[in-house]
Design a protein around this motif. Structure first.
Motif, PDB file in Angstrom:
ATOM      1  N   GLN A  74      55.349  48.510  24.853  1.00  0.00           N
ATOM      2  CA  GLN A  74      54.169  47.818  24.336  1.00  0.00           C
ATOM      3  C   GLN A  74      54.059  46.407  24.926  1.00  0.00           C
ATOM      4  N   ARG A  75      55.189  45.721  25.030  1.00  0.00           N
ATOM      5  CA  ARG A  75      55.173  44.382  25.618  1.00  0.00           C
ATOM      6  C   ARG A  75      54.751  44.434  27.083  1.00  0.00           C
ATOM      7  N   LEU A  76      55.232  45.439  27.809  1.00  0.00           N
ATOM      8  CA  LEU A  76      54.826  45.582  29.211  1.00  0.00           C
ATOM      9  C   LEU A  76      53.329  45.849  29.329  1.00  0.00           C
ATOM     10  N   ASP A  77      52.795  46.656  28.424  1.00  0.00           N
ATOM     11  CA  ASP A  77      51.351  46.916  28.443  1.00  0.00           C
ATOM     12  C   ASP A  77      50.571  45.621  28.215  1.00  0.00           C
ATOM     13  N   GLN A  78      51.047  44.779  27.296  1.00  0.00           N
ATOM     14  CA  GLN A  78      50.379  43.500  27.039  1.00  0.00           C
ATOM     15  C   GLN A  78      50.450  42.597  28.277  1.00  0.00           C
ATOM     16  N   ILE A  79      51.622  42.538  28.881  1.00  0.00           N
ATOM     17  CA  ILE A  79      51.793  41.693  30.069  1.00  0.00           C
ATOM     18  C   ILE A  79      50.934  42.213  31.216  1.00  0.00           C
ATOM     19  N   ASN A  80      50.868  43.528  31.388  1.00  0.00           N
ATOM     20  CA  ASN A  80      50.016  44.091  32.438  1.00  0.00           C
ATOM     21  C   ASN A  80      48.555  43.733  32.212  1.00  0.00           C
ATOM     22  N   GLY A  81      48.128  43.748  30.956  1.00  0.00           N
ATOM     23  CA  GLY A  81      46.749  43.346  30.642  1.00  0.00           C
ATOM     24  C   GLY A  81      46.494  41.896  31.016  1.00  0.00           C
ATOM     25  N   ARG A  82      47.441  41.030  30.731  1.00  0.00           N
ATOM     26  CA  ARG A  82      47.289  39.607  31.077  1.00  0.00           C
ATOM     27  C   ARG A  82      47.267  39.421  32.589  1.00  0.00           C
ATOM     28  N   VAL A  83      48.177  40.108  33.280  1.00  0.00           N
ATOM     29  CA  VAL A  83      48.231  39.993  34.739  1.00  0.00           C
ATOM     30  C   VAL A  83      46.927  40.499  35.347  1.00  0.00           C
ATOM     31  N   ASP A  84      46.396  41.613  34.843  1.00  0.00           N
ATOM     32  CA  ASP A  84      45.116  42.128  35.350  1.00  0.00           C
ATOM     33  C   ASP A  84      43.995  41.113  35.126  1.00  0.00           C
ATOM     34  N   GLY A  85      43.984  40.467  33.962  1.00  0.00           N
ATOM     35  CA  GLY A  85      42.975  39.443  33.679  1.00  0.00           C
ATOM     36  C   GLY A  85      43.088  38.266  34.635  1.00  0.00           C
ATOM     37  N   LEU A  86      44.313  37.822  34.854  1.00  0.00           N
ATOM     38  CA  LEU A  86      44.531  36.704  35.798  1.00  0.00           C
ATOM     39  C   LEU A  86      44.145  37.106  37.218  1.00  0.00           C
ATOM     40  N   ASP A  87      44.458  38.324  37.593  1.00  0.00           N
ATOM     41  CA  ASP A  87      44.116  38.812  38.920  1.00  0.00           C
ATOM     42  C   ASP A  87      42.598  38.845  39.111  1.00  0.00           C
ATOM     43  N   GLN A  88      41.894  39.272  38.085  1.00  0.00           N
ATOM     44  CA  GLN A  88      40.431  39.310  38.165  1.00  0.00           C
ATOM     45  C   GLN A  88      39.856  37.897  38.287  1.00  0.00           C
ATOM     46  N   ARG A  89      40.382  36.963  37.499  1.00  0.00           N
ATOM     47  CA  ARG A  89      39.902  35.582  37.590  1.00  0.00           C
ATOM     48  C   ARG A  89      40.193  34.989  38.959  1.00  0.00           C
ATOM     49  N   LEU A  90      41.372  35.268  39.491  1.00  0.00           N
ATOM     50  CA  LEU A  90      41.726  34.767  40.811  1.00  0.00           C
ATOM     51  C   LEU A  90      40.791  35.346  41.868  1.00  0.00           C
ATOM     52  N   THR A  91      40.465  36.611  41.752  1.00  0.00           N
ATOM     53  CA  THR A  91      39.551  37.247  42.703  1.00  0.00           C
ATOM     54  C   THR A  91      38.178  36.597  42.634  1.00  0.00           C
ATOM     55  N   VAL A  92      37.715  36.309  41.414  1.00  0.00           N
ATOM     56  CA  VAL A  92      36.406  35.662  41.242  1.00  0.00           C
ATOM     57  C   VAL A  92      36.430  34.266  41.839  1.00  0.00           C
ATOM     58  N   GLN A  93      37.500  33.499  41.575  1.00  0.00           N
ATOM     59  CA  GLN A  93      37.603  32.141  42.120  1.00  0.00           C
ATOM     60  C   GLN A  93      37.669  32.160  43.649  1.00  0.00           C
ATOM     61  N   GLU A  94      38.403  33.099  44.187  1.00  0.00           N
ATOM     62  CA  GLU A  94      38.478  33.188  45.656  1.00  0.00           C
ATOM     63  C   GLU A  94      37.127  33.550  46.246  1.00  0.00           C
ATOM     64  N   ALA A  95      36.380  34.399  45.570  1.00  0.00           N
ATOM     65  CA  ALA A  95      35.046  34.768  46.050  1.00  0.00           C
ATOM     66  C   ALA A  95      34.119  33.553  45.999  1.00  0.00           C
ATOM     67  N   LYS A  96      34.222  32.741  44.945  1.00  0.00           N
ATOM     68  CA  LYS A  96      33.405  31.528  44.834  1.00  0.00           C
ATOM     69  C   LYS A  96      33.751  30.544  45.948  1.00  0.00           C
ATOM     70  N   ARG A  97      35.028  30.359  46.204  1.00  0.00           N
ATOM     71  CA  ARG A  97      35.462  29.434  47.263  1.00  0.00           C
ATOM     72  C   ARG A  97      34.979  29.918  48.637  1.00  0.00           C
ATOM     73  N   ALA A  98      35.087  31.213  48.831  1.00  0.00           N
ATOM     74  CA  ALA A  98      34.633  31.758  50.121  1.00  0.00           C
ATOM     75  C   ALA A  98      33.125  31.569  50.263  1.00  0.00           C
ATOM     76  N   LYS A  99      32.407  31.730  49.185  1.00  0.00           N
ATOM     77  CA  LYS A  99      30.941  31.563  49.201  1.00  0.00           C
ATOM     78  C   LYS A  99      30.599  30.096  49.433  1.00  0.00           C
ATOM     79  N   GLN A 100      31.343  29.185  48.803  1.00  0.00           N
ATOM     80  CA  GLN A 100      31.085  27.766  48.988  1.00  0.00           C
ATOM     81  C   GLN A 100      31.463  27.332  50.407  1.00  0.00           C
ATOM     82  N   ALA A 101      32.479  27.912  50.940  1.00  0.00           N
ATOM     83  CA  ALA A 101      32.900  27.539  52.296  1.00  0.00           C
ATOM     84  C   ALA A 101      31.857  27.975  53.325  1.00  0.00           C
ATOM     85  N   ARG A 102      31.130  29.043  53.047  1.00  0.00           N
ATOM     86  CA  ARG A 102      30.108  29.504  53.970  1.00  0.00           C
ATOM     87  C   ARG A 102      28.873  28.630  53.905  1.00  0.00           C
ATOM     88  N   HIS A 103      28.638  28.002  52.818  1.00  0.00           N
ATOM     89  CA  HIS A 103      27.429  27.184  52.665  1.00  0.00           C
ATOM     90  C   HIS A 103      27.669  25.771  52.988  1.00  0.00           C
TER      91      HIS A 103
END
Length: 103
Positions: A74-103
């Protein structure tokens, strides 16, 4: 009743009694014969109780380990959920930076 029948009856009763008594074992003889068996049964009962105690102890440990494994899962499932959330946020931030770098 004739004396012959009376003597015959007495002889039959005496014969049956003698045969019956001849086949009886004494209490001490029976005890002597049963003593080794009783000792073996006692030893086996002691070993059985020891084995039963060991099995119950192993079962308790296995149940405790199973509960701990379930908690860890159960603890691993919770940690995996947190890691997935952080991974998604990181992906969004990287996409924003890449978009800003192009403009």
């Amino acid at each position: 009743m004739s004396p012959f029948v009376s003597k015959s009856a007495l002889a039959v009763v005496t014969l049956v009694g003698a045969m019956g008594l001849g086949g009886c074992a004494t209490k001490s003889y029976v005890r002597e014969q049963i003593a080794p068996v009783s000792q073996r049964v006692g030893t086996l009962e002691a070993k059985l109780q020891e084995t039963d105690g060991t099995a119950k102890s192993a079962l308790a440990e296995a149940q405790a380990a199973s509960g701990q494994a379930q908690n860890n899962g159960q603890r691993l499932d919770q940690i995996n959920g947190r890691v997935d959330g952080l991974d998604q946020r990181l992906t969004v931030q990287e996409a924003k930076r890449a978009k800003q770098a192009r403009h």
